[in-house]
Each structure stands twice: as C-alpha cells, then as structure tokens.
Design a protein around this motif. Structure first.
Motif, short mmCIF file in Angstrom:
data_model
loop_
_atom_site.label_atom_id
_atom_site.label_comp_id
_atom_site.label_asym_id
_atom_site.label_seq_id
_atom_site.Cartn_x
_atom_site.Cartn_y
_atom_site.Cartn_z
N LYS A 246 0.85 -1.18 0.00
CA LYS A 246 0.00 0.00 0.00
C LYS A 246 0.89 1.23 0.00
O LYS A 246 1.93 1.24 0.66
CB LYS A 246 -0.88 0.05 1.24
CG LYS A 246 -2.16 -0.73 1.11
CD LYS A 246 -3.07 -0.36 2.28
CE LYS A 246 -3.99 -1.48 2.63
NZ LYS A 246 -4.69 -1.23 3.89
N ALA A 247 0.45 2.24 -0.73
CA ALA A 247 1.17 3.51 -0.80
C ALA A 247 0.22 4.62 -0.42
O ALA A 247 -0.99 4.51 -0.63
CB ALA A 247 1.68 3.73 -2.22
N GLN A 248 0.77 5.70 0.12
CA GLN A 248 -0.04 6.90 0.35
C GLN A 248 0.48 7.98 -0.58
O GLN A 248 1.69 8.17 -0.73
CB GLN A 248 0.05 7.32 1.82
CG GLN A 248 -0.89 8.48 2.20
CD GLN A 248 -0.21 9.82 2.10
OE1 GLN A 248 0.98 9.94 2.31
NE2 GLN A 248 -0.97 10.86 1.73
N LEU A 249 -0.44 8.68 -1.25
CA LEU A 249 -0.07 9.66 -2.27
C LEU A 249 -0.76 10.99 -2.01
O LEU A 249 -1.90 11.04 -1.54
CB LEU A 249 -0.49 9.19 -3.67
CG LEU A 249 0.08 7.90 -4.26
CD1 LEU A 249 -0.69 6.68 -3.76
CD2 LEU A 249 0.05 7.92 -5.78
N SER A 250 -0.10 12.05 -2.38
CA SER A 250 -0.69 13.40 -2.40
C SER A 250 0.37 14.33 -2.99
O SER A 250 1.53 13.95 -3.11
CB SER A 250 -1.08 13.88 -1.01
OG SER A 250 0.08 14.16 -0.23
N LEU A 256 -1.24 18.34 4.99
CA LEU A 256 -2.00 17.09 5.02
C LEU A 256 -1.56 16.18 6.18
O LEU A 256 -2.40 15.79 7.00
CB LEU A 256 -1.91 16.38 3.66
CG LEU A 256 -2.58 15.01 3.58
CD1 LEU A 256 -4.06 15.09 3.94
CD2 LEU A 256 -2.42 14.43 2.19
N HIS A 275 -5.96 18.73 -4.26
CA HIS A 275 -6.27 17.32 -4.49
C HIS A 275 -5.46 16.80 -5.66
O HIS A 275 -5.42 17.42 -6.71
CB HIS A 275 -7.78 17.14 -4.71
CG HIS A 275 -8.53 17.18 -3.42
ND1 HIS A 275 -9.49 16.27 -3.08
CD2 HIS A 275 -8.39 18.01 -2.36
CE1 HIS A 275 -9.94 16.55 -1.86
NE2 HIS A 275 -9.30 17.61 -1.41
N LEU A 276 -4.85 15.66 -5.47
CA LEU A 276 -3.94 15.11 -6.48
C LEU A 276 -4.68 14.76 -7.76
O LEU A 276 -5.72 14.09 -7.74
CB LEU A 276 -3.28 13.83 -5.91
CG LEU A 276 -2.26 13.15 -6.81
CD1 LEU A 276 -1.05 14.03 -7.02
CD2 LEU A 276 -1.84 11.81 -6.21
N LEU A 278 -3.99 12.62 -10.79
CA LEU A 278 -3.04 11.61 -11.29
C LEU A 278 -2.71 11.82 -12.75
O LEU A 278 -1.59 11.55 -13.19
CB LEU A 278 -3.63 10.21 -11.12
CG LEU A 278 -3.48 9.54 -9.76
CD1 LEU A 278 -4.19 8.20 -9.78
CD2 LEU A 278 -2.01 9.36 -9.41
N ILE A 279 -3.70 12.27 -13.51
CA ILE A 279 -3.51 12.42 -14.96
C ILE A 279 -2.45 13.49 -15.26
O ILE A 279 -1.65 13.36 -16.17
CB ILE A 279 -4.84 12.83 -15.62
CG1 ILE A 279 -5.93 11.80 -15.35
CG2 ILE A 279 -4.67 13.09 -17.11
CD1 ILE A 279 -5.80 10.51 -16.08
N ALA A 283 5.09 10.93 -14.60
CA ALA A 283 5.27 9.51 -14.35
C ALA A 283 5.98 9.33 -13.00
O ALA A 283 6.88 10.09 -12.66
CB ALA A 283 6.09 8.89 -15.46
N LEU A 284 5.53 8.35 -12.25
CA LEU A 284 6.10 8.09 -10.93
C LEU A 284 7.26 7.11 -11.08
O LEU A 284 7.09 6.00 -11.59
CB LEU A 284 5.04 7.51 -10.00
CG LEU A 284 3.77 8.36 -9.84
CD1 LEU A 284 2.75 7.64 -8.96
CD2 LEU A 284 4.10 9.73 -9.28
N THR A 285 8.45 7.54 -10.67
CA THR A 285 9.63 6.69 -10.84
C THR A 285 10.29 6.41 -9.49
O THR A 285 10.17 7.19 -8.55
CB THR A 285 10.66 7.35 -11.77
OG1 THR A 285 11.07 8.59 -11.19
CG2 THR A 285 10.06 7.63 -13.15
N PHE A 286 10.99 5.29 -9.45
CA PHE A 286 11.65 4.84 -8.23
C PHE A 286 13.04 4.36 -8.61
O PHE A 286 13.19 3.54 -9.51
CB PHE A 286 10.84 3.71 -7.58
CG PHE A 286 9.42 4.12 -7.27
CD1 PHE A 286 9.13 4.75 -6.07
CD2 PHE A 286 8.41 3.94 -8.20
CE1 PHE A 286 7.85 5.18 -5.79
CE2 PHE A 286 7.11 4.36 -7.93
CZ PHE A 286 6.83 4.98 -6.73
#
Lengths: 374, 374
Positions: A246-250, A256, A275-276, A278-279, A283-286
């Motif tokens: 599970k991840a938490q995003l904002s 917050l 409010h996030l 997503l569109i 891109a989310l990178t790691f």
C-alpha cells in the motif's frame, strides 16, 4: 474539541499547523503557543488564536498579550488539563525534554521534530507506552506509513521510505564541495525549514526517518528500505506479508500530514489542500539510492545499527555541522566528514538513560566544535 | 479451518484458487468443487483435494471419484455446514443463482465473477446485508479498493479504478474492425479467461467494475473515476475526504487478491507470489480514458446510471456479443453496436425483483441473437 499546544509555532511546521487549526474551529483549539525567538510573529499568533498560554524563550514580547493569555513555562503549559495534544515542531534536539514532559503529563505528541526520536527513540517510546499516550508522526513519510498501516495486522513485512533525493540530486559529485547554502536550500518539491532542507540534501534526513520509523512502528532496520522517488507524490509504502503493497499519495504539502495527526482518526475535508490529479502528474519513478552521493545516509544507518548513544551523537554532530554550513564556515562535503569524526571518537553507552543521552549530546556538540585533529 | 467451495474450479480463477489453497493446508479446506464441462480436470482436482462434493453440469466424469467424495447439486454443496465460503469463479450470468443460494445459506461469497453483481447488484447486496454475510471482491481492482479502505472511516471521497487499456490500446482505430479473437486475447499484463480478456479489450470490463464498486462499496457513480494505467501495478486508489490517497500495488497476479479474499483479514506470507521490486518496475503512468476508443465503456456507464434492468441487459447482450466475436461471427467493432441495439430496444423495469432480472436476461439474449433490423 481537541486542545493543542504548538511548540515552535513560528517555524514552518508551526505556521502550517495554525493554518490547519484555522480550518477546524469547531474541532481544534489552541491552548498554548511557544517559540524561540520570532517574538513579533508569536505575538500576532497569540492575538489571533488567544491561547491560554504563550511561552517565549527569548525575553519579552513586543506588545501586550490579548486578554486571557498569559506567559507560562513549557512545563506549566504541558501540565494544563485543557491540553490534549502537543505538536512538537521545534528544531533539532530542542524537542526532547518537552516531548518527555508532554508524555509524562499524559498528552498525545504529534512529532514534527524527529531528532529527539533519533536521539532517544527507545526512551521516548517506552515512556509513551507506560503513560498510554499516542505518538503521532507528522513527517510525510512516517505519516504515509502510519496511514497505510491502518486496519492491518502488525508487523508488516517491510517499510519502503521514499526520498526526493534533495536539492543536489543531479549535481556532479565534484561540484558538491562548492555548494552554497542558497543552492542546498532549493528543495525541489518541499518547502521546509532550513535544517531539514539541508538534511534532505545530504539525505541525513532520510537516515533520521529510518530511525524514527524503526522506533515508532517497531520494525527492524533490515526491513526498512529507502528508494529515490524524485516526484515526491508517493510519500512511502508498506509491504505486507502476502506481498501486497500500500502507498499513500498526495501533492507534497505538509498541511495534510499535520491535519491527519491533529484530527486522527478522522479525515475531515479541507478545501485549502490541493487534491492530487493523477492524470496531470508526471510519471512516478523509483530509483536506487546512490550511497556514494549520500555519505551522511550511510553514516546515519551505521550509527542506528550500533545503537546506544551513537544515534544521539549522530544527531548532535549533524546539527552542529549543518549550522556551520549555513553560516558558511563548513563546506557542504565536510558535513559527513565532521559527523564521521565525532562518531569515530565517541565512547558509546548501551541502553542509555535520559541523562546519558543528554551527556552524549553535549559531548558531541563540544567535540564537533573542537578543531579537527588533522 | 475455513471450508471452501469453488464454483468454476477448472477455469482460470478456479485453478488459481486451488493453487492458493495448496499453500495453506492448515487454514483452507476444499469442501466442494464444481465445473461446467472440463470433466478431466475436475476429476484430477477431486483426486488431489478429496472434497466432500463435486458437481459437474455436463454428465458423468471420466473415472471414479476418490473415497469420501460424492456427486451433489450446487444447492446441496452450498447448504453443507462445513462450507464457510463460496468462491464464485464462474463466467457471465451463470454465477447469479449460486451466489443467491450461497448468501441464503449464510455463506461468505468471494466474487470473482462480476456479471451477477452488474445484473443484480441491488438484490445481491441487500440479501447479503439481510443474511449478515460478507461479499469479498476477488477482482484486482475492487480488491485494491477494499484493501485501501481497511481501517478508514466510510464513505471515502472518491474511488479511482485503474485500467490497463487492454490488448488493443495502441491499435489504430481504423484497424479495430479487422481484429481477430487471437489479437484481442493477447492481454498485455494479465492472464485471464477469454470472456474477461475480450471485455478488457473493449473496456466493458471496466464499466462492469464501476458498477461492482458502486454496489460493493456503496459509492455513487459520480465519485468513481477510471484512469488508464498501462503497467497494471497500481490496482486502484481511494481518495479520502482530506485529499490523501491510498493505492494498492503488486505485480499483476490474480493469486494475490484470491488469497486476500480467502484469508481475510489475515495476510499470511506466500512464497509462490512474486514480490514487487519498485526499482525494476517501469515508471508508473496514468492517462485519461479515450472514450472514443472504448464505446462499450460509455454504454456500460449509461446503462448503470439508468439502472433498473438496464445493467442486466447490458451484461447479457455483452455476453452474447463476446461469444459471437470469439466464434468469428461478429467483428470486434460490432460488440458495442450489438449491445447498444439491445439496450435501445429494452423496456426497462425499475426496482426489479430477481424474476424480473432473469426475464430481462433471457429477453436480452434472445434479442441479441435476433437478426438486426437494418
């Protein structure tokens, strides 16, 4: 109605805490405000929130307090029965004794100041258990983990802390020596205080977060990973024994996690928070953490694994080193060198009592300021 | 020990369910197996798991049953006191009556077959509330939402379902008419049964999931969004009133949500499941859904909002259309045309009873097979 004292109310987290309190007048009430030296702002805050108490370590305020507000010591504030929760938004080691005081008075503690947990995580968490009070993380990463752990059996399999990589993530290594405080303070995603922003550039802050997560969530160091996530959208992740994450995003906005700690377990709507989308998000990178670039991170984890008074010395030496860097008296690349020197000269004490912690802190500050033996 | 019946045990989800059961012999026990026509595999499964009951809709099995196993009707199986949970892994409308039967017998229902919820969500959820039984989602998206809702106050602010976009996401629109079943069955990220893989290519499956999420989690359609997420790593997200989002992540592997439903609320470790390596994972991207490419999705949501027997007709017409496409009797681009024709000719019934649902289903299938008026 939840009664709150804000320690460090004029700092970045302190001001954002009051911004959240403003949104929930039916739910949150300011009982006390305390600040170090920004007396003008403290007075303005007192005039707006009309708390029962203000405390200022640095002499008289530049004007009269509003009716019903009196000066008090931190100890008096924290003992007041109207106080339910202490938001500890001080910087560095300064939060340690107030945290202990709040816990002993049976108050919940919202931890925006992680150095005390680095210095004395064992003592703080044991005291909180004994007193039956909650330690509520405020930093975005431990808040994310705390949110992801809701309703789940403990312990999880693994924590994955994300790190933006700080202001200097892409600077060539050979240029780091000449970095100015101004450059290191340009954090790519978060607006924060100076100390934590420099700690983010060295990634010492991430080592501190690993130590904080270890103590707050009771997870062994071997089960806490760190990944670089330059977008600062995923604030951390938890892996469960079945392999699910599970991840938490904002968007990165400290209000917050502050609100989550203040209103927990409720999540009231707050129009002031973005409010996030997503569109529209990149891109989310790691990426793996390049330990060659971040010697402070490695030092921090070593001190954590050695335990005893080593993490105290780590935090104290880092606080001195960052201060010297901000005052242009130490090159950026000497921050880890100074911390390493102090750590290497430390004679540790295992299972330290609070006095041992305070003694190690003093020793480390003196040692950090002593001229280096070359 | 949890006693399980697997309806549709020889299909993709049925086989993966048994794969999970194999890992937890101390925890899960197979009381009954049922299949439509793959009698050879059903017999093998019966020999391995030695359930009390097997049921096969399609005549005698090709060999003797093991000692202690007997043939039974679905009704007998579902009434047995050793059964705690029915895994409904049938395809299309076939699951509806068994689901109702399981609920009336007080058994928890793991829902791998979403069409019955599309057809009769109101009736199924009302019956489950009356009987006090749990409906456990098995599809990866509603499972993700269910996981993210653990320990949180309801209702959330918004659900965000992710969609891979299916096998044909990047095919030029003008080529879609000539798509063969083989091409449409090449799902980029998930290995699934044929019906759901075609529904993924048309995105009808995502409309079904919106309807399923609406009923299972009690969320209005206006608060359920869909985004294209080609990597199928983030299985869905929940937004809370404070603006915080939680996401559930894993490699696409149906055994994880199956295990979650079977072992809920526990998350025992399973060495057979791959653990997500964020570093090696491609960048996670989120794109808007191109409704021009996916007319089935729009049709599905329209039917959902109209309510009554429309969603039943939607599901029935789609089942016929997909079957015709797989048998090369309908071009891919005629799937939405056929569904739209049937929907447009339907005289709906609001607040339908189960008989009305079954009648609408039969009517829609006949209508779908009737020659089109050109």
């Amino acid at each position: 109605m939840k009664g709150i004292v804000v320690l460090g109310s004029t700092g970045s987290i302190g001001q954002q805490t009051l911004d959240v309190v403003r949104r929930f007048p039916e739910e949150l009430s300011v009982v006390g405000l305390s600040a170090w030296s920004n007396k003008g702002l403290l007075l303005k805050q007192a005039q707006e929130f009309r708390p029962a108490f203000v405390s200022c370590q640095d002499g008289p305020l530049p004007g009269p307090l509003p009716p019903g507000t009196q000066r008090a010591s931190l100890g008096e504030m924290l003992a007041d029965p109207r106080v339910d929760l202490a938001m500890v938004a001080t910087v560095g080691a300064a939060g340690l004794l107030p945290i202990m005081e709040a816990i002993r008075n049976g108050k919940s503690v919202a931890l925006a100041n992680k150095e005390p947990v680095v210095m004395a995580g064992d003592i703080i968490t044991a005291e909180a258990r004994r007193a039956g009070v909650q330690l509520l993380p405020v930093d975005s990463e431990p808040s994310a983990i705390w949110q992801c752990l809701q309703g789940e059996e403990r312990p999880p399999a693994r924590l994955i802390l994300t790190a933006s990589g700080g202001a200097l993530r892409e600077m060539p290594l050979e240029e780091l020596e000449k970095v100015t405080p101004e450059e290191a303070l340009k954090h790519p995603t978060w607006k924060m205080g100076k100390k934590i922003t420099i700690d983010s550039a060295t990634l010492m802050n991430k080592a501190f977060e690993v130590i904080e997560a270890h103590w707050l969530f009771g997870i062994p160091y071997a089960k806490i990973d760190v990944v670089i996530h330059p977008q600062s959208i995923v604030h951390s992740l938890v892996e469960f024994p079945d392999g699910s994450l599970k991840a938490q995003l904002s968007y990165p906005d400290m209000r917050l996690p502050i609100q989550y700690a203040l209103c927990y377990p409720r999540r009231p709507p707050n129009d002031g928070l973005p409010h996030l989308d997503l569109i529209r998000t990149a891109a989310l990178t790691f990426e793996p953490l390049d330990t060659g670039r971040y010697p402070c991170f490695t030092l921090g984890l070593e001190a954590a694994r050695l335990g005893g008074t080593y993490p105290t010395v780590l935090a104290a030496a880092d606080e001195v080193a960052v201060d010297l860097f901000l005052r242009r008296r130490l090159p950026f690349t000497d921050i880890p060198r100074l911390v390493e020197r102090v750590l290497s000269q430390h004679v540790p004490r295992q299972a330290p009592a609070l006095e041992d912690i305070l003694a190690a802190d003093t020793w480390a500050r003196n040692e950090a300021l002593a001229p280096a033996e070359v």
